[in-house]
Design a protein around this motif. Structure first.
Motif, PDB file in Angstrom:
ATOM      1  N   ASP A 138       0.814  -1.210   0.000  1.00 50.33           N
ATOM      2  CA  ASP A 138       0.000   0.000   0.000  1.00 50.33           C
ATOM      3  C   ASP A 138       0.850   1.263   0.000  1.00 50.33           C
ATOM      4  N   SER A 139       2.140   1.125   0.303  1.00 49.56           N
ATOM      5  CA  SER A 139       3.045   2.278   0.286  1.00 49.56           C
ATOM      6  C   SER A 139       3.705   2.474  -1.077  1.00 49.56           C
ATOM      7  N   VAL A 140       3.624   1.459  -1.945  1.00 48.67           N
ATOM      8  CA  VAL A 140       4.267   1.534  -3.263  1.00 48.67           C
ATOM      9  C   VAL A 140       3.334   2.230  -4.248  1.00 48.67           C
ATOM     10  N   ILE A 141       3.823   3.297  -4.883  1.00 47.57           N
ATOM     11  CA  ILE A 141       2.994   4.021  -5.854  1.00 47.57           C
ATOM     12  C   ILE A 141       3.596   4.000  -7.260  1.00 47.57           C
ATOM     13  N   GLY A 142       4.774   3.423  -7.397  1.00 44.11           N
ATOM     14  CA  GLY A 142       5.382   3.324  -8.720  1.00 44.11           C
ATOM     15  C   GLY A 142       6.609   2.438  -8.681  1.00 44.11           C
ATOM     16  N   ALA A 169       2.850  -2.732 -10.898  1.00 48.05           N
ATOM     17  CA  ALA A 169       3.924  -2.845  -9.903  1.00 48.05           C
ATOM     18  C   ALA A 169       3.630  -3.951  -8.902  1.00 48.05           C
ATOM     19  N   ARG A 170       2.357  -4.197  -8.644  1.00 50.72           N
ATOM     20  CA  ARG A 170       2.000  -5.193  -7.629  1.00 50.72           C
ATOM     21  C   ARG A 170       2.373  -6.613  -8.047  1.00 50.72           C
ATOM     22  N   LEU A 171       2.549  -6.835  -9.345  1.00 50.94           N
ATOM     23  CA  LEU A 171       2.988  -8.158  -9.791  1.00 50.94           C
ATOM     24  C   LEU A 171       4.338  -8.532  -9.197  1.00 50.94           C
ATOM     25  N   HIS A 172       5.168  -7.533  -8.933  1.00 47.08           N
ATOM     26  CA  HIS A 172       6.543  -7.793  -8.517  1.00 47.08           C
ATOM     27  C   HIS A 172       6.724  -7.758  -7.006  1.00 47.08           C
ATOM     28  N   ILE A 173       5.668  -7.392  -6.282  1.00 46.44           N
ATOM     29  CA  ILE A 173       5.739  -7.370  -4.822  1.00 46.44           C
ATOM     30  C   ILE A 173       5.480  -8.786  -4.311  1.00 46.44           C
ATOM     31  N   GLY A 174       6.491  -9.385  -3.720  1.00 39.82           N
ATOM     32  CA  GLY A 174       6.377 -10.762  -3.258  1.00 39.82           C
ATOM     33  C   GLY A 174       6.622 -11.795  -4.335  1.00 39.82           C
ATOM     34  N   ALA A 175       7.095 -11.380  -5.516  1.00 41.68           N
ATOM     35  CA  ALA A 175       7.353 -12.321  -6.611  1.00 41.68           C
ATOM     36  C   ALA A 175       8.767 -12.885  -6.572  1.00 41.68           C
ATOM     37  N   PHE A 176       9.575 -12.464  -5.610  1.00 45.82           N
ATOM     38  CA  PHE A 176      10.934 -12.981  -5.431  1.00 45.82           C
ATOM     39  C   PHE A 176      11.786 -12.847  -6.696  1.00 45.82           C
ATOM     40  N   GLY A 177      11.582 -11.762  -7.433  1.00 46.48           N
ATOM     41  CA  GLY A 177      12.406 -11.524  -8.608  1.00 46.48           C
ATOM     42  C   GLY A 177      12.213 -12.538  -9.712  1.00 46.48           C
ATOM     43  N   ASN A 178      11.056 -13.182  -9.752  1.00 47.43           N
ATOM     44  CA  ASN A 178      10.813 -14.199 -10.772  1.00 47.43           C
ATOM     45  C   ASN A 178      10.323 -13.625 -12.085  1.00 47.43           C
ATOM     46  N   LEU A 179       9.735 -12.442 -12.042  1.00 50.16           N
ATOM     47  CA  LEU A 179       9.165 -11.847 -13.251  1.00 50.16           C
ATOM     48  C   LEU A 179       9.993 -10.677 -13.753  1.00 50.16           C
ATOM     49  N   GLY A 180      10.897 -10.176 -12.936  1.00 45.52           N
ATOM     50  CA  GLY A 180      11.728  -9.044 -13.308  1.00 45.52           C
ATOM     51  C   GLY A 180      12.542  -8.593 -12.114  1.00 45.52           C
ATOM     52  N   VAL A 181      13.518  -7.729 -12.373  1.00 47.49           N
ATOM     53  CA  VAL A 181      14.383  -7.212 -11.313  1.00 47.49           C
ATOM     54  C   VAL A 181      13.984  -5.769 -11.023  1.00 47.49           C
ATOM     55  N   ILE A 182      13.579  -5.501  -9.806  1.00 49.15           N
ATOM     56  CA  ILE A 182      13.185  -4.146  -9.420  1.00 49.15           C
ATOM     57  C   ILE A 182      14.421  -3.249  -9.404  1.00 49.15           C
TER      58      ILE A 182
END
Length: 425
Positions: A138-142, A169-182
């Motif tokens: 909920d704190s992530v906006i981009g 962006a929510r796809l990558h929260i908790g995805a453990f870097g499986n879909l992309g590198v933040i």
């Protein structure tokens, strides 16, 4: 062989077979991923290394992608309570800068002096700042993310309300870097409380502690954090509640008085008020111990994480305790009754065989499945991972969704193969 300075790139005892890369910016990182994808190399992103033990053992590991040099604050707008940072900055360093402006990021994590923002977000690291301030997402906006083929994509931005449709962006929260590198994250910030205190309340019975928590939840008090802590090695029934509160002096006093009244009404055994800086250190220590535990001679330590409906937390804690009672295991649990999260430190006797120990884990899982809960094993001996599904994938429906997303976003399994989902090319 890697030098001792690179020991933290080992994942489950495995070292990268090709290279350790240290990009200085997102463009360099993008190029590394593009080349790795073209050459068929498997890449594991590494931030502070505090969560590398979580997940399955990698099926392939060619390149360690260290993000520590991406550690700058890109922008900070104190008036708008927003900031954008690179993913390699540590949580502690960001906190220090924001504190100078009377602000803070409503996200906590174990080992904040080492944990990076990207790693905390990608691994959905445990934290207790949820009761009043919500989930870290909920704190992530981009966010800016490098896809497995090196393409840089952006979603959202440094404006609190800027998304129509699904927030990618929510796809990558908790995805453990499986879909992309933040690579970058934009956050909305929170005014920092003028003062904070913690109220430690002991109860003779679990039911009293959870009754207290429910009454706090229904009251006018808005704690920053509230957990129930059980050490079943010392007592099978007693429980301690820790309540973290913040505000100006008069507001803080009102909260202390009200929480004390609720504690007394629920037959507390003792009440202690802990002020800063001891209060700050207490929460760091409790969170660190929740995910790492303490080594005990003659035992194998594992750490687990579960979630259930808030109304079922006490029941879940009792199910876990009942599953391990009279087995010779040591057990301590920290739970968030307002959020439904449960963290267990389990010490299994070394004299038990691997199969016996895994059988106990499965016994706990089966009991939790009855209340639609699950059990993720976050820290376990590496050699067990070949026979133990650390993710409890049959119970967590989102794992199947991640399989599908992995096949779409990373069909060649460039990122973290084998660590989170079962899909293989």
């Amino acid at each position: 062989m890697l030098s001792h300075r690179d020991i933290n790139v080992r994942v489950d005892g495995i070292e990268p077979s090709v290279a350790v890369e240290n990009p200085s910016n997102a463009l360099e990182l993008s190029t590394i991923l593009e080349e790795a994808s073209a050459e068929g190399h498997a890449v594991i992103p590494i931030g502070g290394g505090t969560r590398l033990e979580v997940g399955g053992a990698p099926t392939k590991y060619d390149v360690a992608l260290k993000l520590g040099k991406l550690n700058s604050i890109v922008s900070h707008n104190p008036a708008d309570l927003t900031c954008t940072v690179e993913s390699g900055i540590t949580l502690e360093n960001l906190r220090s800068v924001l504190s100078e402006h009377g602000q803070f990021l409503a996200i906590d994590s174990p080992f904040p002096e080492q944990a990076t923002i990207g790693g905390v977000i990608a691994s959905n690291a445990p934290g207790f700042l949820k009761w009043q301030l919500g989930h870290p997402r909920d704190s992530v906006i981009g966010m800016e993310v490098a896809l497995p083929n090196g393409t840089l994509i952006k979603s959202g931005g440094q404006v609190v309300k800027n998304v129509s449709g699904y927030d990618m962006a929510r796809l990558h929260i908790g995805a453990f870097g499986n879909l992309g590198v933040i690579t970058k994250v934009s956050f909305k910030l929170t005014p920092k409380p003028v003062r904070e205190s913690t109220i430690s309340i002991e109860f003779d019975d679990l039911s009293l502690a959870y009754g207290f928590a429910q009454e706090v939840y229904k009251s006018y008090v808005m704690p920053l954090s509230l957990i129930c802590s059980h050490d079943f090695d010392k007592s099978s029934s007693s429980c301690k509640s820790l309540v973290r509160i913040g505000g100006r002096e008069r507001a803080l006093k009102r909260q202390k008085d009200l929480i004390t009244e609720i504690g007394i009404r629920n037959h507390s055994r003792s009440i202690e008020i802990i002020d800063q800086p001891e209060s700050d250190q207490l929460w760091i220590d409790v969170l660190n111990e929740s995910v790492k535990g303490v080594d005990s001679e003659g035992y194998i330590k594992i750490n687990t994480r579960s979630s259930c409906a808030p109304s079922e937390v006490e029941h879940a804690v009792r199910l876990i305790w009942t599953s391990l009672k009279d087995t010779g295991c040591l057990l301590s649990i920290n739970s968030e009754p307002g959020f439904g999260a449960i963290f267990c430190n389990i010490h299994l006797p070394e004299k038990k065989s691997r199969d016996e120990s895994i059988g106990l884990i499965q016994k706990i899982r089966e009991s939790l499945h009855e209340i639609e809960s699950w059990l993720i094993v976050e820290d376990v001996p590496t050699e067990w991972k070949s026979v133990l599904d650390v993710w409890d994938g049959g119970q967590i429906s989102s794992i199947k969704l991640m399989d599908s997303l992995k096949a779409t976003y990373d069909p060649d399994s460039v990122l973290n193969p084998g660590r989170f989902v079962t899909f293989q090319s």
